[in-house]
Design an enzyme around this catalytic site. Sequence first.
Site, mmCIF file in Angstrom:
data_model
loop_
_atom_site.group_PDB
_atom_site.id
_atom_site.type_symbol
_atom_site.label_atom_id
_atom_site.label_comp_id
_atom_site.label_asym_id
_atom_site.label_seq_id
_atom_site.Cartn_x
_atom_site.Cartn_y
_atom_site.Cartn_z
ATOM 1 N N ARG A 64 0.962 -1.044 0.120
ATOM 2 C CA ARG A 64 0.116 0.129 -0.262
ATOM 3 C C ARG A 64 0.723 0.787 0.093
ATOM 4 O O ARG A 64 0.073 2.560 0.324
ATOM 5 C CB ARG A 64 -1.207 0.444 0.741
ATOM 6 C CG ARG A 64 -2.148 -0.955 1.325
ATOM 7 C CD ARG A 64 -3.175 -0.688 2.465
ATOM 8 N NE ARG A 64 -4.356 -1.735 2.468
ATOM 9 C CZ ARG A 64 -4.091 -2.388 3.369
ATOM 10 N NH1 ARG A 64 -3.184 -2.765 4.024
ATOM 11 N NH2 ARG A 64 -5.068 -3.713 3.158
ATOM 12 N N ARG A 68 -5.919 23.188 -12.992
ATOM 13 C CA ARG A 68 -4.689 22.347 -12.862
ATOM 14 C C ARG A 68 -5.260 21.342 -14.810
ATOM 15 O O ARG A 68 -4.450 21.632 -15.599
ATOM 16 C CB ARG A 68 -4.999 21.106 -12.698
ATOM 17 C CG ARG A 68 -3.867 19.765 -12.843
ATOM 18 C CD ARG A 68 -3.676 18.844 -11.663
ATOM 19 N NE ARG A 68 -2.957 18.094 -12.302
ATOM 20 C CZ ARG A 68 -2.281 16.839 -11.235
ATOM 21 N NH1 ARG A 68 -2.270 16.760 -9.826
ATOM 22 N NH2 ARG A 68 -1.474 16.288 -12.410
ATOM 23 N N ASN A 96 -3.679 21.705 -19.561
ATOM 24 C CA ASN A 96 -4.573 20.856 -20.548
ATOM 25 C C ASN A 96 -4.081 21.403 -22.331
ATOM 26 O O ASN A 96 -4.847 21.313 -23.001
ATOM 27 C CB ASN A 96 -5.900 20.225 -20.683
ATOM 28 C CG ASN A 96 -5.879 18.403 -20.723
ATOM 29 O OD1 ASN A 96 -4.537 18.279 -20.721
ATOM 30 N ND2 ASN A 96 -6.749 18.954 -21.404
#
Length: 364
Positions: free
Chosen positions: A123, A243, A247
């Site tokens: 994990r 964010r 793009n």
Amino acid sequence: MFNQIKVNTSTSAAYHYNVGTDLLDVVCDFISDEIGSAKVFLIIDKNVHHHHIEKINTAFESRFERIVTYVVPPGEKSKSFEQFSSIVEFVLNQGVERTTPLVAIGGGVIGDLAGFVAASVMRGIPLIQVPTSLLAMVDSSIGGKTGINHSTGKNLIGAFYQPKAVFADLNFLDTLPEKEWVNGLSEIIKYGMIESPIILKQLQRLISENGFTNPVQWQPIVEQSAQIKVDIVSRDVNEQGVRAYLNFGHTYAHVIERLGEYSNYSHGEAVFAGMYGAVSASNKLGASIDLNELDHFKSLYNFKLDAIADHRDEFLSLMRKDKKAKNQQIRLVLLKKLGDPFVEEVGELDLIKASWEDVIHHFS
Ligand code: ADP
Ligand code: ZN
């Protein structure tokens, strides 16, 4: 000599992005001091291994009792479930504790793949990113995205997992092939377009004076690019708002990559062409951005889009399927002016079609 940029995250401890030269001893110091393990896993890209393994071994062997190295074949194909499973198997069989660090040394492929291994084993074991391609230094090593591809699409399996530190050592770039420099260049141009136009001028000067021959000279540009990405992702760790600016050009680029079956065009080529689309759409919506900003770099790229022009009737439907689209609407990152981005759902399909014609025109 190196500089540090602090990366804040909402989910785990803050860490540093370090950029400079001759950083391998600094990497080893960091692992000894901060993690304190006698054993380390090095997951290394095959090409990077070929060129740099001696200096990597010299640095690590003087500091750690056990160095366990796994060499990954180069290329996007390695971001596979098989490769993931093979590395997990290797790490578990070699013996790993919760505090055994995993150092990812390579381009974006290694960062994503080894990062996902580090996220998954027990994990989560400590991850150190050592990006060796320009693209990985300025983009993929920042932001905590890790993962692999699936036959139905890229990056469909993965996790957000933050490293303990990132070390961008510019000396690795000595052996980076020119086409990989150009691949990373597109993201730097993107940062210039969305945030800091001065980078575009600095890039032009750097390339005209040195080409891609003098990596150390790239420190200011790599540093500014990393800072821009860090600022954007720290404000928006899980990709809701700003964010999306990262793009810019990418909605077009993803269509180009897809129509080129992810092999005819590199990501950087597709993004470079995609930025012409985003600029064209911005200008049709009232901006007046000079295409010269992109044209200055065009001679470094060497591709044509004639082949995808035959598929122009698929452009819009593929844009609607982009994973960043919402409710099948086409969402574009556009510019009000250079350095001033915004996100818009564009309903005027004729405008988008016309922007595509501009893209094709520029690359035919
Ligand atoms: P990315 O562009 O996302 O970094 P990859 O991880 O596939 O993508 O790296 C691109 C190519 O560059 C690969 O073939 C890889 O082996 C090679 N590469 C990465 N770093 C170096 C380096 N420092 N020297 C030589 N080749 C490198
Ligand atoms: Zn990109």
